[in-house]
Design a protein around this motif. Structure first.
Motif, PDB file in Angstrom:
ATOM      1  N   PHE A 297       0.902  -1.535   0.420  1.00  0.00           N
ATOM      2  CA  PHE A 297       0.250   0.133   0.013  1.00  0.00           C
ATOM      3  C   PHE A 297       0.803   1.138   0.151  1.00  0.00           C
ATOM      4  N   LYS A 298       1.947   1.515   0.273  1.00  0.00           N
ATOM      5  CA  LYS A 298       3.100   2.538   1.045  1.00  0.00           C
ATOM      6  C   LYS A 298       3.268   2.491  -0.689  1.00  0.00           C
ATOM      7  N   ALA A 299       3.731   1.787  -0.820  1.00  0.00           N
ATOM      8  CA  ALA A 299       5.003   2.028  -2.377  1.00  0.00           C
ATOM      9  C   ALA A 299       3.788   1.743  -3.077  1.00  0.00           C
ATOM     10  N   ILE A 300       2.313   1.630  -3.401  1.00  0.00           N
ATOM     11  CA  ILE A 300       1.382   2.435  -4.650  1.00  0.00           C
ATOM     12  C   ILE A 300       1.734   3.777  -4.166  1.00  0.00           C
ATOM     13  N   ILE A 305       2.805   9.540  -6.207  1.00  0.00           N
ATOM     14  CA  ILE A 305       2.527  10.844  -5.831  1.00  0.00           C
ATOM     15  C   ILE A 305       3.659  11.354  -6.647  1.00  0.00           C
ATOM     16  N   ALA A 306       4.589   9.882  -6.659  1.00  0.00           N
ATOM     17  CA  ALA A 306       5.533  10.935  -8.012  1.00  0.00           C
ATOM     18  C   ALA A 306       5.563  10.357  -9.576  1.00  0.00           C
ATOM     19  N   VAL A 335      10.351   0.470  -6.668  1.00  0.00           N
ATOM     20  CA  VAL A 335      10.211  -0.610  -5.468  1.00  0.00           C
ATOM     21  C   VAL A 335       8.117  -1.384  -4.996  1.00  0.00           C
ATOM     22  N   MET A 336       8.170  -0.531  -6.155  1.00  0.00           N
ATOM     23  CA  MET A 336       6.531  -1.207  -6.179  1.00  0.00           C
ATOM     24  C   MET A 336       6.416  -2.333  -6.100  1.00  0.00           C
ATOM     25  N   VAL A 367      -0.355 -10.221 -12.552  1.00  0.00           N
ATOM     26  CA  VAL A 367      -0.120  -8.992 -12.996  1.00  0.00           C
ATOM     27  C   VAL A 367       1.928  -8.925 -12.450  1.00  0.00           C
ATOM     28  N   ASP A 368       1.883  -9.327 -11.500  1.00  0.00           N
ATOM     29  CA  ASP A 368       3.655  -9.354 -11.929  1.00  0.00           C
ATOM     30  C   ASP A 368       4.569  -9.435 -13.068  1.00  0.00           C
ATOM     31  N   ARG A 369       4.091 -10.629 -13.751  1.00  0.00           N
ATOM     32  CA  ARG A 369       4.547 -11.302 -14.905  1.00  0.00           C
ATOM     33  C   ARG A 369       4.527  -9.997 -16.095  1.00  0.00           C
ATOM     34  N   GLU A 370       3.351  -9.067 -15.477  1.00  0.00           N
ATOM     35  CA  GLU A 370       3.285  -7.793 -16.761  1.00  0.00           C
ATOM     36  C   GLU A 370       4.077  -6.209 -15.866  1.00  0.00           C
ATOM     37  N   MET A 371       3.927  -6.422 -14.236  1.00  0.00           N
ATOM     38  CA  MET A 371       5.034  -5.969 -14.230  1.00  0.00           C
ATOM     39  C   MET A 371       6.344  -5.495 -14.321  1.00  0.00           C
ATOM     40  N   ALA A 372       6.872  -6.664 -14.057  1.00  0.00           N
ATOM     41  CA  ALA A 372       8.280  -6.962 -15.034  1.00  0.00           C
ATOM     42  C   ALA A 372       7.971  -6.938 -16.481  1.00  0.00           C
TER      43      ALA A 372
END
Length: 722
Positions: A297-300, A305-306, A335-336, A367-372
Motif C-alpha cells: 500500500f505504501k509503495a503504491i 505521488i511520484a 520499489v512497488m 500481474v507480477d509478470r506484466e509488471m516485470a
C-alpha cells in the motif's frame, strides 16, 4: 408440430423460404399486428440467406428501423443453423433473448433452443455470497437488506442473472462482493458449489443451444480459447454455422482492448488486500500478512505521488513517449514491484493450504509478470535518457519476461501472441500508454491492429459471418472497417432506414465560428441552441465530445434555466447511472440531458420526450490520444493519410450514431443541430453530409424554430418550389 412446415422444407431454396416468411400474407404478417413488409429488411434477410448457403461474409449497414434482428434471425432459424449472435452490450442481448427470439418462434410455431451468455460478473456466485454473508463487512448501511434480497433471489432463480433482480441497482457496490471474476473463481475441481454454479449452467446451456446470444468480449474470449488449443477444446460456445456481430461498429474498439495487456495499481491494491484477508484467515502462520500488505500500500501511494509530480492527473491518457521525465519513475516503480513481489512470494510459499489463496496466486502471478515487463521498459527509458543504449542482453531479458507473461495468459483470454515489447516498439506494432483514474494508474500495452489475429481466428472457425450496424461505413465506404477487422472481399451492402427523414426531421447548421477553444465553443453552443430548446419545450439531448464540454454546457444551461424560472429539468452525466438518467429523462417528458460520448449510442428514447439533439462538434479523436496517435504515425510511415484513412471515417461513424438518437420510430419528429461550421467550410464536409440521414437542411434559426412552432406551415413548405 411446426405451424408452417413448408418454410422448413430443406428441398426448397433457403432464399425462397425466407422471402415467404416476410411476405405480406406470411407468418410474420399474421402474427404481428401492424406488420408491413419492408423491402430493406427482406433484402437484408435474403443476403444473410446467401451468406449461410455460400459460407460467405456479409457487411450489412442497415438504417434505424430496418429490423436487423429479424433479418438475420429468420434465415438462421429456417436453415436450422447453429447461430452465435454477438452484441456490444447487455441491452441488445436482453432484447434479442427476451423479445425477438420468442416472438419469431411464436410466429413460426417452433421451439428453437436458445441461450444468453454474459460475463461471469453478471451472475450471482454462491460461494462469494456465502462468504460475504459470513464476513458481514458490507459497503453501505442498507446492504444487509439488499444482501437478503440477493440470497432469496439466488435460492429461487433458474439463471442467477442479476438483471432479473431490479430491486438491487446494477451499479450497487454490493454486486462485486457476491459475483465472481475469472481471477477468484475456484473452478470445477475446487468450488463446493460447482454443481449449482450459475455460470457453469449458463455455459452448458449455451453449448446445447441452436441460438446463443453473447457479447463481443465474451465471443473473442471463446474464439481465442479454441485458437490457442488448436481446436482441441470447444471453448465456451458451440460450433456455429452462422456468426452475427450486431452493433459491429463497436467491435474494433473492444477487440483492441481484448488483444492488449495491462496492469494497474488498483490491481496491486486489490490483490494485497485480498491476500491479507485470506492469509490471516487460512494461513496466519504462513507470513506477516499485515506487514506485506502495508508495504505494498505504501509503495503504491509513493508511486502515485511520484506520478503526480510529473503532472499526471485524473483523466489523463498519455503515451509513455510523450510523458516528459517518465524514466524518473523507474525507482518508485521498482520499489512497488519489490513490495508486490513480497506478497506474491508469500502466496507461493503457502500454495496448497487454501483454494482461494491458490486462485489469488495465479492472478497475482499474471500481474507480477506484466509488471516485470514494464520494469524493463523503465530501465530502457532511463538508459536512453542518460544517453546510453540498452544492452542486447537486457532487451532479450525483457522479451523473455513478456513472453512468459503471455504464455501464462488468463484462461478466458488465451491465444494472444506473446508480446516482445521492445520488438513491438521498434516495429511500431503496439503503443505503451498510461491512463489515470480516481482508483489509480493503469499501464497499457495496446496493439495497433488486431486484424491479422482476428482474420486467422475467423478462418479457423469457418461458417458464414454477418457484421451489421446502422453505422459501418463512411458515405458507403466500408474500407476503414475492413482494414480494422482484417476482412477481405466481403459482400458489403447498405439499406437506408424506412423512416421518412425528409418530413420527420430537420438538420440545422448554425452560423458559428469553427470550434477552436472547447469551453468557448461550448458556451456558443448553448447560446445558439437555447431558442430551439425553448421552441421544443425542453425535450433535448446535448451530446458533447468531451467531459470538459459537458461541464461547461451544463453550467451555461443552469444560468439559462434560472433566468427562465426553471421550466425544464436538467440532467447531467455523472449525477446518477446512465440507465437512471435515461429513465428520468423519459419520465419527465420535457427534460434536458447533457452527456458525453457514452450517450451517443445505445440510447433509445421514442416519442415526444426527445425532439432536439444538439451535438457540439464533429467527434474527431484528440490528436494526442495514445492509440489514435500511434496508429496515425504508423499510417504516415506507410505513406498514407491518417486524416482520410482514420480520423474522418471514425468521426463520421460516431456522428451517425449521435444523429441516430433523434428519430427512433415512424412517428418521431425532431431537429438535429450540429454546431460545427467545418461541415460547410471544409472539403470533407460533403462526405460528412452524405453520411447523415436525408433531413431537410437549413442554416436559418427561424426555419428550425418553425419546425416546432408551426409544424403545419413547415411541412407544407417542404414541397413548395423556391
Amino acid at each position: 408440430m411446426r405451424r408452417h412446415p413448408e418454410l422448413f422444407d430443406a428441398s426448397r431454396p433457403l432464399a425462397e423460404r425466407v422471402a415467404a416468411a416476410f411476405a405480406a400474407d406470411g407468418p410474420l404478417a399474421r402474427a404481428t399486428p401492424g406488420f408491413r413488409p419492408r423491402p430493406g429488411q427482406t433484402d437484408f434477410a435474403l443476403a444473410v440467406a446467401e451468406a449461410v448457403v455460400t459460407h460467405g461474409t456479409l457487411l450489412a449497414e442497415a438504417g434505424t428501423g430496418t429490423g436487423k434482428s429479424f433479418a438475420y434471425l429468420i434465415p438462421a432459424i429456417l436453415s436450422g443453423s447453429v447461430v452465435v449472435i454477438s452484441t456490444a452490450g447487455k441491452p441488445l442481448q436482453d432484447q434479442l433473448f427476451e423479445k425477438d427470439i420468442p416472438a419469431l418462434c411464436a410466429a413460426l410455431g417452433v421451439n428453437v433452443p436458445a441461450a444468453v451468455l454474459k460475463g461471469r460478473a453478471n451472475y450471482v456466485c454462491l460461494l462469494r455470497l456465502e462468504r460475504t454473508e459470513e464476513e458481514g463487512m458490507l459497503p453501505q448501511r442498507d446492504s444487509y437488506r439488499k444482501l437478503r434480497e440477493i440470497k432469496r433471489f439466488a435460492s429461487v432463480s433458474a439463471t442467477g442473472d442479476r438483471a432479473e433482480l431490479p430491486t438491487v441497482p446494477e451499479d450497487d457496490p454490493l454486486w462485486p462482493l457476491v459475483t465472481s471474476t475469472r481471477e477468484n473463481c475456484l473452478g470445477k475441481d475446487k468450488c463446493p458449489h460447482w454443481q449449482e454454479c450459475f455460470v457453469r449452467a449458463a455455459r452448458e446451456k449455451a453449448m446445447q443451444s441452436q441460438i446463443v446470444v453473447v457479447n463481443h468480449h465474451l465471443y473473442l474470449s471463446s474464439l481465442a480459447l479454441k485458437n490457442a488449443a488448436g481446436g482441441q477444446i470447444d471453448g465456451m460456445l458451440p460450433q456455429a454455422n452462422l456468426t452475427v456481430f450486431d452493433e459491429a461498429h463497436q467491435l474494433p474498439a473492444i477487440a483492441t482492448d481484448f488483444f492488449g495487456t495491462f496492469f494497474s495499481t488498483w490491481q496491486i491494491d486489490q490483490i494485497s488486500t485480498e491476500a491479507r484477508y485470506l492469509g490471516m484467515n487460512h494461513a496466519r502462520d504462513g507470513a506477516d500478512w499485515d506487514k506485506l500488505s502495508h508495504a505494498a500500500f505504501k509503495a503504491i501511494a509513493d508511486f502515485r505521488i511520484a506520478a503526480q509530480t510529473l503532472g499526471l492527473k485524473e483523466g489523463d491518457r498519455r503515451a509513455v513517449k510523450t510523458i516528459e521525465g517518465f524514466h524518473t519513475l523507474a525507482e518508485p516503480f521498482g520499489v512497488m514491484l519489490q513490495a508486490f513481489g513480497g506478497v506474491v512470494r508469500a502466496l507461493e510459499a503457502n500454495k496448497g493450504r487454501n483454494d482461494e489463496l491458490d486462485a489469488l496466486l495465479v492472478y497475482a502471478g499474471e500481474v507480477d509478470r506484466e509488471m516485470a515487463g514494464w520494469e524493463s521498459i523503465f530501465r530502457q527509458l532511463r538508459k536512453e535518457a542518460e544517453g546510453g543504449e540498452a544492452e542486447d542482453a537486457e532487451a532479450g531479458a525483457a522479451a523473455e519476461k513478456l513472453e512468459a507473461s503471455a504464455a501464462s495468459e488468463k484462461p478466458e483470454k488465451p491465444g494472444v501472441a506473446p508480446i516482445d515489447d521492445f520488438a513491438l516498439r521498434r516495429q511500431g506494432g503496439s503503443v505503451q500508454w498510461v491512463s489515470v483514474s480516481a482508483s489509480g494508474l493503469r499501464f497499457n500495452n495496446t496493439p495497433l491492429s488486431f486484424a491479422k489475429e482476428f482474420s486467422e481466428m475467423r478462418g479457423a472457425e469457418g461458417g458464414a459471418w454477418v457484421f451489421t450496424s446502422a453505422t459501418l461505413s463512411a458515405a458507403g465506404d466500408f474500407s476503414h472497417f475492413c482494414a480494422e477487422t482484417g476482412i477481405a472481399d466481403p459482400k458489403a451492402l447498405t439499406w437506408e432506414s424506412p423512416f421518412n427523414y425528409w418530413e420527420q426531421g430537420c438538420f440545422y447548421l448554425p452560423k458559428l465560428p469553427a470550434p477552436v477553444n472547447t469551453l468557448e465553443h461550448a458556451s456558443r453552443v448553448v447560446e445558439a441552441a437555447w431558442p430551439l430548446v425553448e421552441a421544443a419545450g425542453g425535450r433535448t439531448f446535448f451530446l458533447c465530445t468531451s467531459l470538459a464540454a459537458v461541464a461547461r454546457v451544463a453550467e451555461e444551461l443552469e444560468v439559462k434555466l434560472d433566468y427562465a424560472g426553471r421550466p425544464y429539468p436538467l440532467l447531467v452525466q455523472g449525477q446518477m447511472p446512465k440507465a437512471a438518467l435515461i429513465s428520468e429523462f423519459r419520465r419527465h417528458g420535457n427534460a434536458i440531458l447533457v452527456g458525453s460520448m457514452s450517450f451517443w449510442e445505445g440510447v433509445d428514447v421514442r416519442g415526444d420526450a426527445l425532439s432536439l439533439v444538439v451535438i457540439d462538434k464533429l467527434p474527431f479523436s484528440p490528436p494526442d490520444e495514445p492509440v489514435y496517435a500511434a496508429r496515425s504515425e504508423a499510417i504516415r510511415r506507410r505513406g498514407g493519410n491518417p486524416f482520410a484513412l482514420q480520423a474522418l471515417p471514425e468521426a463520421i461513424i460516431s456522428l451517425k450514431q449521435g444523429a441516430g438518437r433523434l428519430i427512433r420510430s415512424e412517428t418521431d419528429r425532431g431537429v438535429f443541430m450540429l454546431c460545427d461550421a467545418r461541415v460547410a467550410e471544409k472539403s470533407y464536409g460533403r462526405k460528412v453530409m452524405q453520411s447523415l440521414p436525408d433531413f431537410y437542411r437549413t442554416r436559418s434559426l427561424e426555419k428550425a424554430r418553425q419546425f416546432f412552432l408551426d409544424p403545419k406551415a413547415w411541412h407544407e413548405a417542404l414541397y413548395v418550389k423556391p
